[in-house]
Write a protein that holds these residues in place. Structure first.
Motif, short mmCIF file in Angstrom:
data_model
loop_
_atom_site.label_atom_id
_atom_site.label_comp_id
_atom_site.label_asym_id
_atom_site.label_seq_id
_atom_site.Cartn_x
_atom_site.Cartn_y
_atom_site.Cartn_z
N TYR A 85 69.38 -22.92 -42.66
CA TYR A 85 68.58 -22.70 -41.45
C TYR A 85 69.35 -21.85 -40.45
CZ TYR A 85 64.81 -26.06 -42.35
OH TYR A 85 63.71 -26.71 -42.86
N THR A 86 68.61 -21.06 -39.68
CA THR A 86 69.13 -20.35 -38.52
C THR A 86 68.69 -21.10 -37.27
OG1 THR A 86 69.11 -18.18 -39.59
CG2 THR A 86 68.96 -18.20 -37.19
N TYR A 87 69.59 -21.18 -36.27
CA TYR A 87 69.29 -21.94 -35.06
C TYR A 87 69.40 -21.04 -33.83
CZ TYR A 87 70.72 -25.47 -38.45
OH TYR A 87 70.87 -26.22 -39.59
N GLY A 88 68.61 -21.38 -32.80
CA GLY A 88 68.69 -20.64 -31.55
C GLY A 88 67.72 -21.20 -30.53
N ARG A 89 67.46 -20.40 -29.50
CA ARG A 89 66.57 -20.80 -28.41
C ARG A 89 65.48 -19.75 -28.24
NH1 ARG A 89 69.60 -19.93 -24.47
NH2 ARG A 89 68.44 -18.17 -23.61
N GLU A 105 61.49 -23.49 -22.57
CA GLU A 105 62.54 -23.03 -23.48
C GLU A 105 62.83 -24.13 -24.48
OE1 GLU A 105 65.92 -21.80 -21.23
OE2 GLU A 105 64.89 -20.10 -20.32
N ILE A 106 62.79 -23.81 -25.75
CA ILE A 106 62.98 -24.82 -26.79
C ILE A 106 64.02 -24.34 -27.81
CG2 ILE A 106 60.62 -25.71 -26.55
CD1 ILE A 106 59.95 -24.22 -29.16
N GLU A 107 64.64 -25.29 -28.46
CA GLU A 107 65.54 -25.00 -29.56
C GLU A 107 64.71 -24.91 -30.85
OE1 GLU A 107 69.06 -24.62 -29.44
OE2 GLU A 107 68.56 -24.42 -27.30
N TYR A 108 65.02 -23.93 -31.68
CA TYR A 108 64.28 -23.74 -32.93
C TYR A 108 65.23 -23.74 -34.13
CZ TYR A 108 65.94 -18.92 -33.10
OH TYR A 108 66.73 -17.81 -33.17
N ALA A 109 64.65 -23.99 -35.29
CA ALA A 109 65.34 -23.84 -36.56
C ALA A 109 64.43 -23.06 -37.49
CB ALA A 109 65.68 -25.20 -37.17
N LYS A 110 64.98 -22.02 -38.12
CA LYS A 110 64.18 -21.20 -39.03
C LYS A 110 64.85 -21.11 -40.39
CE LYS A 110 62.72 -16.65 -40.19
NZ LYS A 110 63.17 -17.02 -41.55
N PRO A 111 64.11 -21.34 -41.49
CA PRO A 111 64.71 -21.25 -42.82
C PRO A 111 65.35 -19.89 -43.07
CG PRO A 111 62.54 -22.25 -42.94
CD PRO A 111 62.69 -21.73 -41.55
N GLY A 112 66.52 -19.92 -43.76
CA GLY A 112 67.22 -18.69 -44.09
C GLY A 112 68.17 -18.26 -42.99
N GLY A 113 68.99 -17.25 -43.32
CA GLY A 113 69.89 -16.73 -42.32
C GLY A 113 71.13 -16.10 -42.93
N MET A 173 66.33 -32.71 -37.22
CA MET A 173 67.11 -31.66 -36.57
C MET A 173 67.03 -31.72 -35.06
SD MET A 173 66.55 -28.33 -39.06
CE MET A 173 64.77 -28.44 -39.21
N ASN A 174 66.09 -32.50 -34.53
CA ASN A 174 65.88 -32.62 -33.09
C ASN A 174 65.58 -31.28 -32.45
OD1 ASN A 174 65.65 -34.10 -30.67
ND2 ASN A 174 67.76 -33.62 -30.10
N ARG A 175 64.74 -30.52 -33.09
CA ARG A 175 64.31 -29.22 -32.58
C ARG A 175 63.05 -28.81 -33.33
NH1 ARG A 175 69.40 -25.96 -33.24
NH2 ARG A 175 70.34 -28.01 -33.22
N TYR A 176 62.43 -27.72 -32.90
CA TYR A 176 61.22 -27.24 -33.55
C TYR A 176 61.55 -26.37 -34.75
CZ TYR A 176 58.12 -28.99 -29.91
OH TYR A 176 57.41 -29.81 -29.07
#
Length: 226
Positions: A85-89, A105-113, A173-176
């Motif tokens: 996962y890739t993480y950011g805001r 403003e939210i924290e996100y997780a996206k597959p791949g990276g 993950m406590n994020r979107y």
């Protein structure tokens, strides 16, 4: 990210880093500090038991928003041993439906990276690790510092760009989590990175990552998002 695929095939090939230099500290991407020569691409193909149609993504997501990627902070294999996962805001610019608010403003997780090779390799089966070590030694080569890993039909996010995003909150993950691969993450055409308010969707378009055709955002919203 549900692991509902039947098979996964990974192929190595050299690739340059596609991230452009960030000219504003607000839009930070950790990949900008990584040389393309340090990265090796891992192409991953998969067969899913379901298709990420707008109707399916609507049913499993919590919110559908126009969001701007403010930071791309890091990536690891902690929650998914296939692509990581890739993480950011990100900042919510417009709420199409769901439980988020404009300017939130939210924290996100996206597959791949782009993930450190050592972290990626450690998450793979022991037999695969041994095979890679053997081939590197046989060819008198060194492992890359990073791998760029992405499921087919998906795209990387870019700092400063805005996207139509399908999101689901992950308790683990406590994020979107960004869901739907390239179907659930579509670049919005016509927005400046400094845009803070979207009063109308009528002039905006979203990129279809399959056809590379830009489609009308308002029409997509009216047809697919409840």
């Amino acid at each position: 990210m549900k692991k509902a695929f039947v098979s996964v095939v990974a192929v190595f090939c050299l690739v340059g880093c596609s991230q452009a230099a960030v000219d504003d500290e607000q839009f930070y991407a950790y990949t900008d500090k990584i040389s393309s020569e340090q990265i090796q691409k891992v192409e991953v193909s998969a067969e899913f038991v379901y298709e990420y149609t707008p109707e399916y993504m609507q049913s499993i997501s919590d919110s559908r928003v126009i969001g701007r990627i403010d930071t791309i902070r890091d990536a690891d294999m902690k929650y998914n041993d296939v692509v990581g996962y890739t993480y950011g805001r990100l900042t919510v610019l417009h709420v199409l439906s769901g439980n988020l608010s404009v300017e939130e403003e939210i924290e996100y997780a996206k597959p791949g990276g782009v993930i450190e090779y050592s972290k990626w390799n450690a998450a793979q089966p022991q037999a695969d690790q041994e095979k890679r070590a053997y081939l590197l030694d046989k060819n008198n080569e060194q492992a890359p510092a990073y791998v760029d890993i992405l499921l087919e039909n998906d795209i990387h996010v870019e700092a400063g760009k805005s996207y139509l995003i399908y999101l689901k909150f992950s308790d683990d993950m406590n994020r979107y989590e960004v869901i739907g691969l390239g179907n659930g993450l579509r670049e919005v055409i016509g927005l400046d990175r400094n845009t803070q308010d979207i009063s109308s969707l009528e002039k905006l378009k979203i990129k279809n990552n399959t056809t590379n055709i830009n489609e009308n955002l308002a029409a997509y919203r009216n047809e697919h998002i409840k």
